[in-house]
Motif scaffolding. Sequence first.
Motif, mmCIF file in Angstrom:
data_model
loop_
_atom_site.group_PDB
_atom_site.id
_atom_site.type_symbol
_atom_site.label_atom_id
_atom_site.label_comp_id
_atom_site.label_asym_id
_atom_site.label_seq_id
_atom_site.Cartn_x
_atom_site.Cartn_y
_atom_site.Cartn_z
ATOM 1 N N LEU A 412 0.838 -1.202 0.000
ATOM 2 C CA LEU A 412 0.000 0.000 0.000
ATOM 3 C C LEU A 412 0.877 1.257 0.000
ATOM 4 O O LEU A 412 0.569 2.247 -0.651
ATOM 5 N N GLN A 416 0.529 1.716 -3.664
ATOM 6 C CA GLN A 416 -0.844 2.226 -3.469
ATOM 7 C C GLN A 416 -1.899 1.183 -3.845
ATOM 8 O O GLN A 416 -2.979 1.508 -4.316
ATOM 9 N N SER A 417 -1.541 -0.054 -3.659
ATOM 10 C CA SER A 417 -2.467 -1.142 -3.940
ATOM 11 C C SER A 417 -2.219 -2.235 -2.898
ATOM 12 O O SER A 417 -1.115 -2.348 -2.382
ATOM 13 N N ARG A 425 -2.141 -0.532 -13.467
ATOM 14 C CA ARG A 425 -3.407 -0.699 -12.770
ATOM 15 C C ARG A 425 -4.575 -0.896 -13.734
ATOM 16 O O ARG A 425 -5.597 -1.465 -13.376
ATOM 17 N N GLY B 23 -10.966 -0.428 -8.168
ATOM 18 C CA GLY B 23 -10.483 -1.047 -6.933
ATOM 19 C C GLY B 23 -9.292 -1.950 -7.169
ATOM 20 O O GLY B 23 -9.005 -2.338 -8.303
ATOM 21 N N GLU B 55 -4.067 4.660 -13.752
ATOM 22 C CA GLU B 55 -2.918 4.747 -12.836
ATOM 23 C C GLU B 55 -3.139 5.757 -11.719
ATOM 24 O O GLU B 55 -2.445 5.744 -10.709
ATOM 25 N N GLU B 57 -5.790 5.971 -9.919
ATOM 26 C CA GLU B 57 -6.598 5.388 -8.842
ATOM 27 C C GLU B 57 -5.667 4.681 -7.864
ATOM 28 O O GLU B 57 -4.763 3.961 -8.265
ATOM 29 N N LYS B 58 -5.901 4.923 -6.562
ATOM 30 C CA LYS B 58 -5.131 4.219 -5.529
ATOM 31 C C LYS B 58 -6.112 3.465 -4.636
ATOM 32 O O LYS B 58 -7.301 3.777 -4.632
ATOM 33 N N CYS B 59 -5.581 2.518 -3.901
ATOM 34 C CA CYS B 59 -6.448 1.821 -2.935
ATOM 35 C C CYS B 59 -7.183 2.881 -2.109
ATOM 36 O O CYS B 59 -6.614 3.896 -1.723
ATOM 37 N N LEU B 76 -3.431 7.356 1.565
ATOM 38 C CA LEU B 76 -4.136 6.912 0.365
ATOM 39 C C LEU B 76 -5.385 7.761 0.114
ATOM 40 O O LEU B 76 -5.631 8.219 -1.007
#
Lengths: 431, 256
Positions: A412, A416-417, A425, B23, B55, B57-59, B76
């Motif tokens: 994360l 960022q995942s 992504r 997501g 790209e 988009e983040k969690c 985030l």
Amino acid sequence: MIQVLMFCLLSFGIFRIAWKGFSKVYFNIMLGRDEHVSGNKGKRIQQMLLFALGQKKMFERPVSGIFHFFIYAAFIFTQIELIEIISDGISGHHRIFAEPLGKFYNFLINFIEILSLLALAATLIFLSRRNIIRLLRFQKPELRGWPSMDANLILLGEILLIIAIFTMNSADQQLQILEPNHYPSTGRLYLSGLVTDHLNSFPKDYLVFMERAGWWIHVLVIYGFIIYLPYSKHLHIFLAFPNSYFSRIEPRGSMSNIPEIENEVRGMFGLATQEIISPRDSFGASDVTELSWRQLLEAYSCTECGRCTSVCPANLTGKKLSPRAVMMSIRDRAEELGEFRREHKDNNAQDGKNLFDYISREEIYACTSCNACVEACPVLINPLIPILEMRRSDILMNSKGPSDWLPMFNSLENNQSVWSMSEARDAWKNH
Amino acid sequence: MNVPIYNEVVAQGGQPEILFWVGCAGSYDARAQKISRAFAEILTRAGISFAILGEEEKCTGDPARRAGNEFLFQILALQNIETLNLYKVKKIVCTCPHCFNTLRNEYPALGGTYEVLHHSQFLEQLLNDGLIKIHDTSTAPVTYHDSCYLGRINGVYEAPREVIGHLKTEIRELKRSRKNGLCCGAGGAQMFKEDEPGHKRINIERAGEVVASGSNKVVANCPFCITMLEDGIKSLDKQQEIMVLDLTELILENCV
């Protein structure tokens, strides 16, 4: 006259002891962190009327819901009788409300008798559910010892009280015939009257003794109950009301914000920060002092019914987590720290222990945050908040927590995942 | 397939009506990627103006926050809110109820307020507006599994059932459903760790209920539930008989 004196002295003593007990409960709840609850009065009052007064959630399980309602209704209406008993006790009268209320008095006492009989049935069923049928939610490890005893004691007290009411009323009706001047007419009481019909051969002295014994047992059981309440799970009869009033009304899916951390991150990104009036230096909860007073009120409102635990997916699959045990542990810890601070006459004294001595990491890390426990609680207790606050403390303050989460946290932070993947992504659209 | 990227649309002077929030699972999990493609396909067929952040988009930070890592959550969330506010996003549709919950219930406190829908709600609108149409041949019964974050936590019980109701089929309810629905075992960041000691895995308990419902299809609305149910059904050796589908896939399968 002696009886009046005895009654007044006894009442005075009881209320002094009870005051002390309830003050301790208040002190313990106020060990919690200050949290200002304001606004939405209408919604809060509605919650209180619906869930505490109206017992809406109790009826989700109809059997216990209905029988609990009998005890609840009997309890409420018996208060009228209690007012009369106290008035009689202080003034030396006998059934002070009988004459002024007339026919309505007859209706009232008959009504109370019917409710008492229903409550008696409910009490017997509740005792058997705990001790004979042994319902699963009453057999969990956290109920072993005192909590089970506590529940049984109250139920037995209830039975004693109801027997006392019927003894008093049945003897009284026979005395009304023998000595109408001293015993004002209640009119026919149908349930206790059935007993009265068998009392006509009893000598008067004996009947007087029966009536007085019934009256005094009634008084003593209720006074005993009042002193006992602060030490028992039965505080819910009062605390369900403030608890449902103060219960969280924000969306279930939102965890409380930590503005100090928000500000720090905002600063990192060069975003505008907000002023915090009294910033905290610790996050999450490692002890009851770091939970809000609302969570401690919840712990004291819990009557250990175990509806939460019986629907908890972790508990259902044999994990150690039990939402009820979490709430019980919070109360136990508040009791312990409260006692320590009172002994040392120091409101900031620390005894070197904390909530993690009562609630293990194995428990808090088994939670799926599914909110089944929150949904289940009839008095709107939220066991999820303390669980998540303890996680926050463990992760943010102790840097502990399950090692399995480290890769997720790293991912994360760096990607960022939740997973570290080498592809873009939006690569999914081309697969 | 062609899925518009928000910044590209904006660069060309456009403004998508809908942001499809994919997501982490929808982006990277092989099974959930299929759901993302199915949903994008439906949006395209229905002629909806939409885009994804790609790209950018983040969690959302949901698992970090539930795991207790507020610091990571804020990092985030604040980045996402910056992006969303920059593009003046008004309406977001999520295929994951965890993203949906965080965007809907947790971002407003941090300065990010949008109209957030779960794809079950959006599919319901599309079907009601006739933008997508379902074959009127009858199909075998389907079992529906309520996810906690859509159901109990956000009170959305009917939209997904309404969507299934557009099919000529019978909806089988699980033993524990709606507000009594049983968790799949993934929430609260459990997805990313081993179980604590116990006598059973939660997903196997739930899979047992699915088997008992007696249908060959179970429909869920969450990529994590789908992973959990598939694993549970495999553990019970029923994977040949029972298929786990997302609502989107069920609709796409039966779309005219």
